[in-house]
Design an enzyme around this catalytic site. Sequence first.
Site, PDB file in Angstrom:
ATOM      1  N   CYS A 149       0.978  -1.263  -0.034  1.00 21.59           N
ATOM      2  CA  CYS A 149      -0.178   0.124   0.132  1.00 21.59           C
ATOM      3  C   CYS A 149       0.939   1.333  -0.152  1.00 21.59           C
ATOM      4  O   CYS A 149       1.425   1.603  -1.115  1.00 21.59           O
ATOM      5  CB  CYS A 149      -1.065   0.042   0.977  1.00 21.59           C
ATOM      6  SG  CYS A 149      -2.524   0.905   0.830  1.00 21.59           S
ATOM      7  N   HIS A 186      -3.355  -5.408   1.692  1.00 23.46           N
ATOM      8  CA  HIS A 186      -2.563  -5.604   2.964  1.00 23.46           C
ATOM      9  C   HIS A 186      -2.495  -7.116   3.153  1.00 23.46           C
ATOM     10  O   HIS A 186      -3.403  -7.366   4.146  1.00 23.46           O
ATOM     11  CB  HIS A 186      -3.209  -4.701   4.098  1.00 23.46           C
ATOM     12  CG  HIS A 186      -3.024  -3.350   4.052  1.00 23.46           C
ATOM     13  ND1 HIS A 186      -2.022  -2.593   4.392  1.00 23.46           N
ATOM     14  CD2 HIS A 186      -3.867  -2.495   3.366  1.00 23.46           C
ATOM     15  CE1 HIS A 186      -1.992  -1.352   4.221  1.00 23.46           C
ATOM     16  NE2 HIS A 186      -2.985  -1.038   3.591  1.00 23.46           N
ATOM     17  N   GLU A 216      -0.842  -8.523   5.450  1.00 23.70           N
ATOM     18  CA  GLU A 216      -0.587  -8.673   6.599  1.00 23.70           C
ATOM     19  C   GLU A 216      -1.873  -8.588   7.617  1.00 23.70           C
ATOM     20  O   GLU A 216      -1.924  -8.851   8.910  1.00 23.70           O
ATOM     21  CB  GLU A 216       0.604  -7.691   7.181  1.00 23.70           C
ATOM     22  CG  GLU A 216       0.229  -6.218   7.285  1.00 23.70           C
ATOM     23  CD  GLU A 216      -0.042  -5.375   6.135  1.00 23.70           C
ATOM     24  OE1 GLU A 216      -0.202  -6.257   5.026  1.00 23.70           O
ATOM     25  OE2 GLU A 216      -0.415  -4.187   6.032  1.00 23.70           O
TER      26      GLU A 216
HETATM   27  N1  LIG Z   1      -3.395   1.749   3.597  1.00 24.95           N
HETATM   28  C1  LIG Z   1      -2.379   2.592   3.113  1.00 24.95           C
HETATM   29  O1  LIG Z   1      -1.197   2.310   3.155  1.00 24.95           O
HETATM   30  C2  LIG Z   1      -2.986   3.898   2.410  1.00 24.95           C
HETATM   31  C3  LIG Z   1      -1.902   4.546   1.659  1.00 24.95           C
HETATM   32  C4  LIG Z   1      -2.018   6.057   1.480  1.00 24.95           C
HETATM   33  N2  LIG Z   1      -3.388   6.470   0.852  1.00 24.95           N
HETATM   34  C5  LIG Z   1      -0.866   6.623   0.870  1.00 24.95           C
HETATM   35  O2  LIG Z   1      -0.866   7.317  -0.380  1.00 24.95           O
HETATM   36  O3  LIG Z   1       0.298   6.704   1.241  1.00 24.95           O
END
Ligand SMILES: NC(=O)CC[C@H](N)C(=O)O
Length: 241
Positions: free
Chosen positions: A91, A198, A200
């Site tokens: 992410c 994610h 995890e």
């Molecule tokens: N759950 C997340 O890691 C969100 C990422 C976040 N929107 C970003 O751009 O960094």
Amino acid sequence: MPPSAITVGVLALQGGVVEHIALLNRASTSYPSTTFHFLEVRTPEQLSLCDALIIPGGESTTMAIVARRLGLLEPLREFVKINNRPVWGTCAGLVMLAEQASATKQGGQELIGGLDVRVLRNKFGTQVQSFVADLKLDFLGEGEGPFRGVFIRAPVVEEVINGNGSGNVKVLGTVKKPGEEADIVAVRQGNVFGTSFHPELTGDVRVHVWWLGNVVEALSQRRKERGLVVGSGKNDAVEAA
Ligand SMILES: NC(=O)CC[C@H](N)C(=O)O
């Protein structure tokens, strides 16, 4: 023969650190002949102890600011792009590992890079628009069932950037929301792996097991190439020097 000891760091500036370490611990039991050390990384010195690294989810803008302040941005770039160590970003971690990002804060944001892609941040909207979706991840192996992808303010790969080495970007997973085009949510380019979702947070250890398998493979290859006696602490020190 697998290397006998491997240190895997989790960048611990912000975000889902303990969740990754918990799943890494579980995944490591799939490789009983290797001893793993899992290390929270907050300094360049800690990074220098790592053979591989996870960059967790969180907020990439914050992570970049903190990494800059701690003198970690350049060492991270070196770790990923010069030393070619295995790195996985989830992410916000995927955002950090992209060469370009759109929908950034005004003035842009600093990235580590390593993946020849442009990511679009927050593709699916805000926190309340978080969702789960069953993903077909063929790299997990034949006959494996779907993987529950958790998407929280997730980025997607909006474009593979044409440039040096971009032909090596492999799309490993997509998600398709009803009425929308499919989006790229898992990619790999050499030593760098990124997921929008994610693993995890699912309790499903399969992606961690797969990634650790790649780390073991890459490390044994590297140590073989350097003619090191596998597993000797002395030679490990020489390699790190
Ligand atoms: N759950 C997340 O890691 C969100 C990422 C976040 N929107 C970003 O751009 O960094």
